[in-house]
Design a protein around this motif. Structure first.
Motif, short mmCIF file in Angstrom:
data_model
loop_
_atom_site.label_atom_id
_atom_site.label_comp_id
_atom_site.label_asym_id
_atom_site.label_seq_id
_atom_site.Cartn_x
_atom_site.Cartn_y
_atom_site.Cartn_z
N HIS A 16 36.44 38.07 32.77
CA HIS A 16 35.42 38.22 33.81
C HIS A 16 35.88 39.05 35.01
O HIS A 16 35.15 39.14 36.00
CB HIS A 16 34.97 36.83 34.28
CG HIS A 16 34.14 36.11 33.25
ND1 HIS A 16 34.71 35.44 32.20
CD2 HIS A 16 32.80 36.01 33.09
CE1 HIS A 16 33.75 34.94 31.45
NE2 HIS A 16 32.59 35.27 31.95
N VAL A 17 37.07 39.64 34.92
CA VAL A 17 37.56 40.43 36.04
C VAL A 17 36.92 41.82 36.01
O VAL A 17 37.15 42.59 35.08
CB VAL A 17 39.10 40.54 36.02
CG1 VAL A 17 39.57 41.55 37.06
CG2 VAL A 17 39.73 39.18 36.30
N VAL A 18 36.11 42.09 37.00
CA VAL A 18 35.48 43.41 37.16
C VAL A 18 36.49 44.36 37.77
O VAL A 18 36.60 45.51 37.39
CB VAL A 18 34.24 43.30 38.06
CG1 VAL A 18 33.69 44.67 38.42
CG2 VAL A 18 33.17 42.43 37.40
N ILE A 28 37.39 40.91 41.87
CA ILE A 28 35.93 40.77 41.77
C ILE A 28 35.68 40.09 40.43
O ILE A 28 36.06 40.60 39.37
CB ILE A 28 35.22 42.13 41.83
CG1 ILE A 28 35.51 42.81 43.18
CG2 ILE A 28 33.72 41.96 41.63
CD1 ILE A 28 34.87 44.19 43.32
N TYR A 30 33.11 38.30 37.69
CA TYR A 30 31.71 38.31 37.24
C TYR A 30 31.23 36.90 36.93
O TYR A 30 31.95 36.10 36.33
CB TYR A 30 31.55 39.19 36.00
CG TYR A 30 30.10 39.52 35.73
CD1 TYR A 30 29.46 40.50 36.48
CD2 TYR A 30 29.37 38.85 34.75
CE1 TYR A 30 28.12 40.81 36.27
CE2 TYR A 30 28.03 39.14 34.53
CZ TYR A 30 27.41 40.13 35.30
OH TYR A 30 26.09 40.42 35.09
N GLU A 156 28.76 32.84 49.77
CA GLU A 156 29.06 33.26 48.40
C GLU A 156 27.83 33.19 47.50
O GLU A 156 27.67 34.00 46.59
CB GLU A 156 30.20 32.41 47.84
CG GLU A 156 31.53 32.69 48.53
CD GLU A 156 32.65 31.79 48.09
OE1 GLU A 156 33.76 32.29 47.85
OE2 GLU A 156 32.43 30.56 47.98
N HIS A 159 26.42 36.39 47.95
CA HIS A 159 27.15 37.44 47.22
C HIS A 159 26.73 37.46 45.74
O HIS A 159 26.54 38.52 45.16
CB HIS A 159 28.66 37.18 47.29
CG HIS A 159 29.23 37.33 48.67
ND1 HIS A 159 30.49 36.93 49.00
CD2 HIS A 159 28.68 37.82 49.82
CE1 HIS A 159 30.71 37.17 50.29
NE2 HIS A 159 29.63 37.71 50.80
N ALA A 162 23.19 38.79 45.22
CA ALA A 162 23.06 40.24 45.42
C ALA A 162 23.85 41.06 44.42
O ALA A 162 23.44 42.18 44.08
CB ALA A 162 23.48 40.61 46.84
N THR A 163 24.97 40.52 43.93
CA THR A 163 25.85 41.37 43.09
C THR A 163 26.22 40.74 41.75
O THR A 163 26.83 41.40 40.91
CB THR A 163 27.18 41.67 43.83
OG1 THR A 163 27.94 40.47 43.94
CG2 THR A 163 26.92 42.24 45.22
N GLN A 164 25.93 39.46 41.58
CA GLN A 164 26.34 38.69 40.39
C GLN A 164 27.86 38.53 40.33
O GLN A 164 28.43 38.19 39.30
CB GLN A 164 25.79 39.33 39.09
CG GLN A 164 25.65 38.37 37.92
CD GLN A 164 24.75 37.16 38.23
OE1 GLN A 164 23.83 37.23 39.03
NE2 GLN A 164 25.06 36.05 37.60
N CYS A 165 28.51 38.77 41.47
CA CYS A 165 29.98 38.68 41.52
C CYS A 165 30.46 37.92 42.73
O CYS A 165 29.73 37.75 43.70
CB CYS A 165 30.59 40.09 41.55
SG CYS A 165 30.45 40.94 39.97
N LEU A 167 34.25 37.30 45.18
CA LEU A 167 35.62 37.71 45.47
C LEU A 167 36.51 36.47 45.33
O LEU A 167 36.25 35.46 45.99
CB LEU A 167 35.70 38.24 46.90
CG LEU A 167 35.04 39.60 47.09
CD1 LEU A 167 34.83 39.89 48.56
CD2 LEU A 167 35.90 40.68 46.45
#
Lengths: 473, 192
Positions: A16-18, A28, A30, A156, A159, A162-165, A167
């Protein structure tokens, strides 16, 4: 060259690491499934609107009503007995936000509505290998499916919308291995309380826990959810159990599980998410299941628990002394015997059908002691339907308990259901903090069977007391 | 976006209890709000007011001047429990800009940093010194990551580097993530 042995957590994380973490920035990560409820989301939607942003993947987002929702039915005019106009406005805000952003919502009229951590597994939304998040610390529940699931804050939530991700820094890993088998009459909740007692209230801070061993494999999916649910009560962000045939069997045929044509292939992939032999953990803890008895808390943190019938320890610190005083207990004295005012069966920890069956098995043919208020709150509409189909509602009602609509209810006490000041409750929920179940309320955490036994006796009671009576009769 | 944080010098408010959970910081009945604003009134409500809403005389929080006491020193394992971001919102609205303890719960720390409330984890000796001097003056320098108490040599603390940069430079985390949408889209294509 064979790759280094990795853990269940490593495999999910890596998948899942973007963008990998560096010294300067977190990874980041996912998110596959984002669960939303009315209490921790409104400010996130406001922020989205203020910035002119959209929900990026509404199909990976699912919302329900649970925290602020009354558990009593609407009146003749169809008005629901909300605790306040603010609570009603919060529910309206979620409905409005879901409508505007195209998010599925299990609303009042939905047969799917329920406590977020009960209803998502029921629908098959939670699947092995996923990253699942929600603005709720008990999101750890979904780790029972071999998923990485953890609670997040409202910023979060924004977050992810808005981004499906998210930090995230990679956390440390702890393995809790539970050898042997639980004794008859000892439930997953008792195991959970024993594990938290062992790790300590803050002992899991910075860790993700994988639960392993014979006793964990022997738990059914409901028991694994109870166990993972309370990982946060040891400070850990997530708890997980590798998927196995029980996981696959639970998910087969669920609405959002893979369809039958692809199910077996997906299930085969799920079963590869396991910890390799030789994989290293930052911490290892081992317990013997056979030494665990029915447990109950005596303090105001979930790690302060003892076997029912055992005596409270001598406080070591001012905080521990204050906790005993708050509870009205004395050092070196059994917690049993104090008159119980309220018994609560429900919550994301113990509001599933198996929990209601456990409580009903003890209560069947018996009565809640006069003067004791017992509230039974199914975790979801599906649990409620199933319980009523099995006649469990009649068992509760005939015993003198209240049978309510699904919701978080007395676990967080923000919907109008609460324990009065100074009252002592035996509760199947997850937190015994001062005032958690209502201002001045005192909470003993225990299993559903213990809660039912305590309702009958009017004092904290080992559920095996009644099981033995039944056998003798 | 949070207010920038550089250096603050402030008197401390000391709450020495261990395991102060987020239900104490803001009880659940105050979570039926759709706003981030105004939650200071609910901060530690049950520690400040009696059952009838009267201010409790001995309550430390009722004696402080929020403009002077901007640093909360708390016992071990601060802010454990629920993920409610209302907890840092309430503390910030009350006037706090930093919390100091020997350990601070993961989700709370993450929430706090996103809102400009600095969690500072210190060693036992420093903690004991702070607990013993309620109302004492401390300086927290985020640029140097140093905490100074009185005339003692400063003590170093660590803050996750990205969160530190966001606070020092006023970086908007959401904006930073949005800028990386191409990488996120590429990930989705790759894993579809």
């Amino acid at each position: 060259m064979p790759s280094r042995p990795s853990t269940l957590f490593d495999k999910i994380w890596d998948a899942h690491v973007v963008q990998a973490e560096t010294a300067d920035a977190p990874a980041i990560l996912y998110v596959d499934l984002h669960l939303v409820h009315e209490v921790t989301s409104p400010q996130a939607f406001t922020e989205l609107d203020r910035s002119g942003l959209k929900v990026r993947r509404p199909e990976r987002t699912y919302a329900t009503l649970d925290h602020s929702t009354p558990t009593l039915p609407p009146n003749a005019n169809g008005e629901r007995p909300y605790a306040s106009t603010a609570a009603a406005a919060q529910v309206d805000a979620l409905r409005d936000n879901c409508t505007r952003h195209g998010i599925r919502l299990a609303d009042w009229d939905s047969a799917d509505r329920g406590v977020v951590h009960v209803m998502a597994p029921e629908l098959g939304l939670t699947q092995p290998g996923m990253v699942v998040v929600c603005g709720d610390s008990h999101t750890a529940t979904h780790g029972a499916f071999g998923a990485l699931a953890f609670g997040i804050g409202t910023s979060e939530v924004g977050h992810v919308l808005a981004t499906q991700c998210l930090l995230q820094r990679k956390p440390k890993q702890m393995r809790v291995t539970v050898h042997g088998q639980l004794q008859p009459g000892v439930a997953a909740k008792d195991l959970t309380l024993a594990v938290i007692g062992r790790i300590g209230f803050g002992g899991g801070s910075g860790f993700v826990i994988e639960y392993a061993g014979e006793a964990i494999r022997a738990l059914d999916m409901e028991g694994r959810m109870t166990l993972c649910n309370m990982s946060i009560e040891a400070g850990a962000r997530a708890g997980m159990v590798a998927a196995d045939e029980k996981t696959v069997a639970f998910l087969r045929g669920r609405r959002y599980a893979p369809p039958s044509e692809t199910f077996e292939a997906e299930a085969a992939k799920w079963l590869t998410f396991t910890t390799d032999d030789g994989a290293r953990f930052d911490a290892e803890i081992e317990l013997d299941a056979s030494s665990i008895a029915p447990m109950a808390t005596f303090g105001t943190t979930p790690d302060a628990s003892i076997a029912i019938g055992a005596t409270t320890p001598t406080p070591r610190t001012d905080s521990e002394r204050q906790a005993l005083d708050y509870m009205g207990f004395k050092a070196n004295t059994p917690t049993a015997g104090h008159a119980v005012d309220v018994v609560f069966v429900g919550s994301c920890t113990n509001g599933r059908i198996s929990d209601l069956r456990d409580a009903a098995a003890v209560l069947r043919g018996r009565q809640v002691k006069p003067g004791v208020r017992m509230l039974v709150v199914p975790g979801s509409e599906a649990v409620k339907r199933q319980a009523e189909a099995e006649g469990l509602d009649r068992v509760f009602i005939d015993a003198g308990a209240e049978w309510r609509l699904p919701g978080c209810s007395m676990c967080i006490a923000m919907n109008g259901d609460f324990v009065g000041p100074g009252q002592l409750a035996v509760s199947t929920s997850n937190r015994n903090f001062e005032g958690r179940q209502g201002k001045g309320a005192r909470t003993i955490l225990a299993s559903p069977a213990t809660a039912a036994a305590s309702a009958i006796a009017g004092a904290l009671t080992d559920p095996r007391t009644y099981a033995r009576e039944s056998v003798d009769a | 976006m949070p207010e920038r944080f550089a250096t603050i010098t402030s008197r401390t408010l000391v709450l020495p209890q261990a395991n102060i959970d987020t239900d104490q910081i803001i009880p659940a009945r105050f979570l039926t709000t759709t706003s981030r604003e105004g939650l200071g009134a609910a901060a530690f409500y049950d520690w400040r007011y009696d059952a009838d809403g009267g201010a409790l005389d001995g309550a430390a929080l009722n004696t402080l001047d929020p403009t002077e006491h901007r640093v909360l020193v708390a016992g071990d394992n601060f802010a454990c429990g629920s993920s409610r971001e209302h907890a840092p919102w309430a503390l910030l609205d009350y006037g706090f800009r930093a919390v100091i303890s020997t350990s601070i719960a993961d989700i709370f720390s993450s929430n706090a940093l996103k809102n400009g409330l600095l969690p500072v984890v210190v060693d036992d000796a420093t903690h004991q010194r702070l607990l013993a001097d309620p109302g004492g003056r401390v300086t927290i320098d985020l640029e140097r990551c140093e905490l100074s108490v009185g005339n003692e040599p400063p003590v170093a603390f660590t803050v996750e580097p990205f969160a530190r940069r966001c606070l020092l430079e006023g970086v908007d985390t959401m904006g930073w993530l949005i800028e990386r949408l191409p990488a996120i889209e590429a990930f989705e294509t790759r894993t579809a």
